[in-house]
Design a protein around this motif. Sequence first.
Motif, PDB file in Angstrom:
ATOM      1  N   THR B  93       3.579  19.778  -2.962  1.00 54.51           N
ATOM      2  CA  THR B  93       4.929  20.205  -2.583  1.00 54.51           C
ATOM      3  C   THR B  93       5.932  19.063  -2.719  1.00 54.51           C
ATOM      4  N   ASP B  94       5.439  17.842  -2.665  1.00 53.97           N
ATOM      5  CA  ASP B  94       6.330  16.683  -2.816  1.00 53.97           C
ATOM      6  C   ASP B  94       6.372  16.174  -4.251  1.00 53.97           C
ATOM      7  N   GLY B  95       5.976  17.027  -5.196  1.00 51.10           N
ATOM      8  CA  GLY B  95       6.119  16.671  -6.599  1.00 51.10           C
ATOM      9  C   GLY B  95       4.814  16.235  -7.245  1.00 51.10           C
ATOM     10  N   ILE B  96       4.951  15.736  -8.462  1.00 44.66           N
ATOM     11  CA  ILE B  96       3.814  15.272  -9.250  1.00 44.66           C
ATOM     12  C   ILE B  96       3.576  13.798  -8.944  1.00 44.66           C
ATOM     13  N   PRO B  97       2.371  13.421  -8.518  1.00 46.97           N
ATOM     14  CA  PRO B  97       2.094  11.996  -8.351  1.00 46.97           C
ATOM     15  C   PRO B  97       1.661  11.388  -9.691  1.00 46.97           C
ATOM     16  N   ALA B  98       2.124  10.186  -9.951  1.00 51.49           N
ATOM     17  CA  ALA B  98       1.752   9.517 -11.199  1.00 51.49           C
ATOM     18  C   ALA B  98       1.631   8.027 -10.943  1.00 51.49           C
ATOM     19  N   GLU B  99       0.691   7.417 -11.658  1.00 53.38           N
ATOM     20  CA  GLU B  99       0.516   5.962 -11.590  1.00 53.38           C
ATOM     21  C   GLU B  99       0.561   5.439 -13.008  1.00 53.38           C
ATOM     22  N   THR B 100       1.435   4.466 -13.251  1.00 57.03           N
ATOM     23  CA  THR B 100       1.676   4.024 -14.622  1.00 57.03           C
ATOM     24  C   THR B 100       1.750   2.520 -14.700  1.00 57.03           C
ATOM     25  N   PRO B 101       0.951   1.902 -15.572  1.00 54.71           N
ATOM     26  CA  PRO B 101       1.019   0.443 -15.711  1.00 54.71           C
ATOM     27  C   PRO B 101       2.236   0.017 -16.524  1.00 54.71           C
ATOM     28  N   PHE B 102       2.758  -1.156 -16.213  1.00 58.71           N
ATOM     29  CA  PHE B 102       3.889  -1.672 -16.999  1.00 58.71           C
ATOM     30  C   PHE B 102       3.768  -3.184 -17.173  1.00 58.71           C
ATOM     31  N   LEU B 103       4.466  -3.655 -18.155  1.00 53.88           N
ATOM     32  CA  LEU B 103       4.607  -5.084 -18.416  1.00 53.88           C
ATOM     33  C   LEU B 103       6.064  -5.302 -18.786  1.00 53.88           C
ATOM     34  N   TYR B 121       3.681   1.424 -11.578  1.00 47.82           N
ATOM     35  CA  TYR B 121       4.600   2.330 -10.906  1.00 47.82           C
ATOM     36  C   TYR B 121       3.779   3.366 -10.160  1.00 47.82           C
ATOM     37  N   LEU B 122       4.030   3.512  -8.859  1.00 47.26           N
ATOM     38  CA  LEU B 122       3.421   4.598  -8.105  1.00 47.26           C
ATOM     39  C   LEU B 122       4.535   5.601  -7.812  1.00 47.26           C
ATOM     40  N   ASP B 123       4.472   6.748  -8.453  1.00 48.31           N
ATOM     41  CA  ASP B 123       5.602   7.678  -8.433  1.00 48.31           C
ATOM     42  C   ASP B 123       5.257   9.030  -7.834  1.00 48.31           C
ATOM     43  N   ARG B 124       6.280   9.665  -7.292  1.00 45.02           N
ATOM     44  CA  ARG B 124       6.269  11.105  -7.097  1.00 45.02           C
ATOM     45  C   ARG B 124       7.492  11.647  -7.819  1.00 45.02           C
ATOM     46  N   VAL B 139       7.382   0.205  -7.095  1.00 45.63           N
ATOM     47  CA  VAL B 139       7.036  -0.731  -8.165  1.00 45.63           C
ATOM     48  C   VAL B 139       6.135  -1.800  -7.556  1.00 45.63           C
ATOM     49  N   VAL B 140       4.850  -1.706  -7.850  1.00 49.45           N
ATOM     50  CA  VAL B 140       3.886  -2.644  -7.280  1.00 49.45           C
ATOM     51  C   VAL B 140       3.608  -3.736  -8.311  1.00 49.45           C
ATOM     52  N   CYS B 141       4.171  -4.924  -8.069  1.00 50.49           N
ATOM     53  CA  CYS B 141       3.985  -6.036  -9.000  1.00 50.49           C
ATOM     54  C   CYS B 141       2.657  -6.724  -8.719  1.00 50.49           C
ATOM     55  N   ASP B 142       1.961  -7.087  -9.771  1.00 49.23           N
ATOM     56  CA  ASP B 142       0.661  -7.744  -9.602  1.00 49.23           C
ATOM     57  C   ASP B 142       0.793  -9.109  -8.950  1.00 49.23           C
ATOM     58  N   SER B 143       1.829  -9.821  -9.297  1.00 50.88           N
ATOM     59  CA  SER B 143       2.011 -11.159  -8.747  1.00 50.88           C
ATOM     60  C   SER B 143       2.814 -11.098  -7.451  1.00 50.88           C
ATOM     61  N   SER B 144       2.528 -12.010  -6.538  1.00 44.95           N
ATOM     62  CA  SER B 144       3.286 -12.071  -5.283  1.00 44.95           C
ATOM     63  C   SER B 144       4.445 -13.044  -5.395  1.00 44.95           C
ATOM     64  N   HIS B 145       4.574 -13.684  -6.531  1.00 47.09           N
ATOM     65  CA  HIS B 145       5.610 -14.686  -6.699  1.00 47.09           C
ATOM     66  C   HIS B 145       6.705 -14.129  -7.581  1.00 47.09           C
ATOM     67  N   ASP B 147      10.742 -14.206  -9.038  1.00 49.48           N
ATOM     68  CA  ASP B 147      11.963 -14.976  -9.193  1.00 49.48           C
ATOM     69  C   ASP B 147      12.839 -14.692  -7.985  1.00 49.48           C
ATOM     70  N   THR B 148      13.509 -15.707  -7.485  1.00 53.03           N
ATOM     71  CA  THR B 148      14.328 -15.513  -6.282  1.00 53.03           C
ATOM     72  C   THR B 148      15.380 -14.433  -6.517  1.00 53.03           C
ATOM     73  N   LEU B 149      15.902 -14.409  -7.705  1.00 54.77           N
ATOM     74  CA  LEU B 149      16.858 -13.359  -8.028  1.00 54.77           C
ATOM     75  C   LEU B 149      16.215 -12.366  -8.982  1.00 54.77           C
ATOM     76  N   LEU B 150      15.911 -11.209  -8.496  1.00 51.63           N
ATOM     77  CA  LEU B 150      15.424 -10.184  -9.400  1.00 51.63           C
ATOM     78  C   LEU B 150      16.643  -9.549 -10.047  1.00 51.63           C
ATOM     79  N   ALA B 151      16.911  -9.967 -11.256  1.00 54.49           N
ATOM     80  CA  ALA B 151      18.202  -9.619 -11.847  1.00 54.49           C
ATOM     81  C   ALA B 151      18.314  -8.134 -12.183  1.00 54.49           C
ATOM     82  N   ILE B 152      17.213  -7.521 -12.521  1.00 56.83           N
ATOM     83  CA  ILE B 152      17.307  -6.137 -13.009  1.00 56.83           C
ATOM     84  C   ILE B 152      16.377  -5.226 -12.233  1.00 56.83           C
ATOM     85  N   PRO B 153      16.634  -3.939 -12.331  1.00 56.63           N
ATOM     86  CA  PRO B 153      15.649  -2.986 -11.807  1.00 56.63           C
ATOM     87  C   PRO B 153      14.385  -3.089 -12.660  1.00 56.63           C
ATOM     88  N   LEU B 154      13.276  -2.814 -12.034  1.00 59.96           N
ATOM     89  CA  LEU B 154      12.025  -2.819 -12.809  1.00 59.96           C
ATOM     90  C   LEU B 154      11.615  -1.386 -13.115  1.00 59.96           C
TER      91      LEU B 154
END
Lengths: 154, 154, 154
Positions: B93-103, B121-124, B139-145, B147-154
């Motif tokens: 009821t809350d939509g389609i769940p999808a998991e998608t890798p990105f680089l 990406y963990l999406d509904r 957006v689950v990033c693999d690294s915990s580090h 950039d202090t300024l995330l300039a763009i949407p991922l």
Amino acid sequence: MSDLLRVAELNAAYAAAIDADRLEDWPDFFVDDCVYKITSAENHKRGYGAGVMYADSHAMLRDRVTALRSANVYERQSYRHIVGLPVIGAAGTDGIPAETPFLVARIMRDGRTDLFATGAYLDRIREEAGRLRFVERIVVCDSSHFDTLLAIPL
Amino acid sequence: MSDLLRVAELNAAYAAAIDADRLEDWPDFFVDDCVYKITSAENHKRGYGAGVMYADSHAMLRDRVTALRSANVYERQSYRHIVGLPVIGAAGTDGIPAETPFLVARIMRDGRTDLFATGAYLDRIREEAGRLRFVERIVVCDSSHFDTLLAIPL
Amino acid sequence: MSDLLRVAELNAAYAAAIDADRLEDWPDFFVDDCVYKITSAENHKRGYGAGVMYADSHAMLRDRVTALRSANVYERQSYRHIVGLPVIGAAGTDGIPAETPFLVARIMRDGRTDLFATGAYLDRIREEAGRLRFVERIVVCDSSHFDTLLAIPL
């Protein structure tokens, strides 16, 4: 669904299992009587059989996972597979042949990310027990230089 | 068209908009009452809510774009998303769940290119006003580090 | 099959041919009266025509392959294309327009792997002699800094 899409879907599930550290799910992507091999492009071209890793049964893949879990080395870093679309060949009695490019990034504990491996999967795929499984997956890495410890399946 | 293909098409359009610096188009990939979050795999695993960025409405996403445009920092480099195929779950009821890798690669003004981020990406996803939109994109990033300024949407 | 899938399939075959060093197959991905161009995002944005490489016929592409074979420089390293899914536009009289992100890794003889190029293919595609072929392929690289010798087609 076309073979192209079904194989792409199989590859996506395969990569997601490894990258989420669900290694215990990994052997089930293969049929019982499977071949799984990691080798280099140069060795593959020359017809060398050996390669970096070799398994010829589902049981050997499970053993590999057990070894990885007890060695525990895999926890120091994580991996991310980016898998391209397959080129599908004509299906034969030994299944659907597919060739698929991949790239694996490695994420170190300190946050650094590098290109761990690139290459192509050379597969033969068959439907068994209701889903597509690998009869043969030859992982041909572009580079001939491997980390001494290949911590994860590719 | 299958959900797999429709979601893959959505992801391709999403990435193309960001990489072509059409940031003003970005909020429209989300429903009004959306959740958008950037976090790390470690924080996500531990159930920490916060993360690097958080928005829970379409208006907050638009504000984010306005802030980026006025800060102007985003012009110093460009980005290239390479998005894998999604693994689609059972639609609820809350939509389609999808998991998608990105680089995401980052291209500096001086021409150097590095791996900026990898993750999943963990999406509904839900159809609204004639097209698929994100109800939730974590957006689950693999690294915990980061950039202090995330300039763009991922 | 949808245009999305057919174009994705074309891109997969294109990348596989180049990465497997089957360069002689490369010109056949284009119609006779084609345009193939490699340029940078900055030059493309400003409308500069030239770019790094330009060919406006199938014969020029074949000549390019011959030159690469005799120069022999391409043997020192190998390449791996990872190609995303295309964003397909509305088909017109000049074919199907498509925009597709790509990343190319370069693998040196000593095993080091780096990000060689990222960018987008801007294509117009037409069916001819039973398969899809490029009427126009503009390779827009994100970086403006190229290796002086672009050893392979992108």
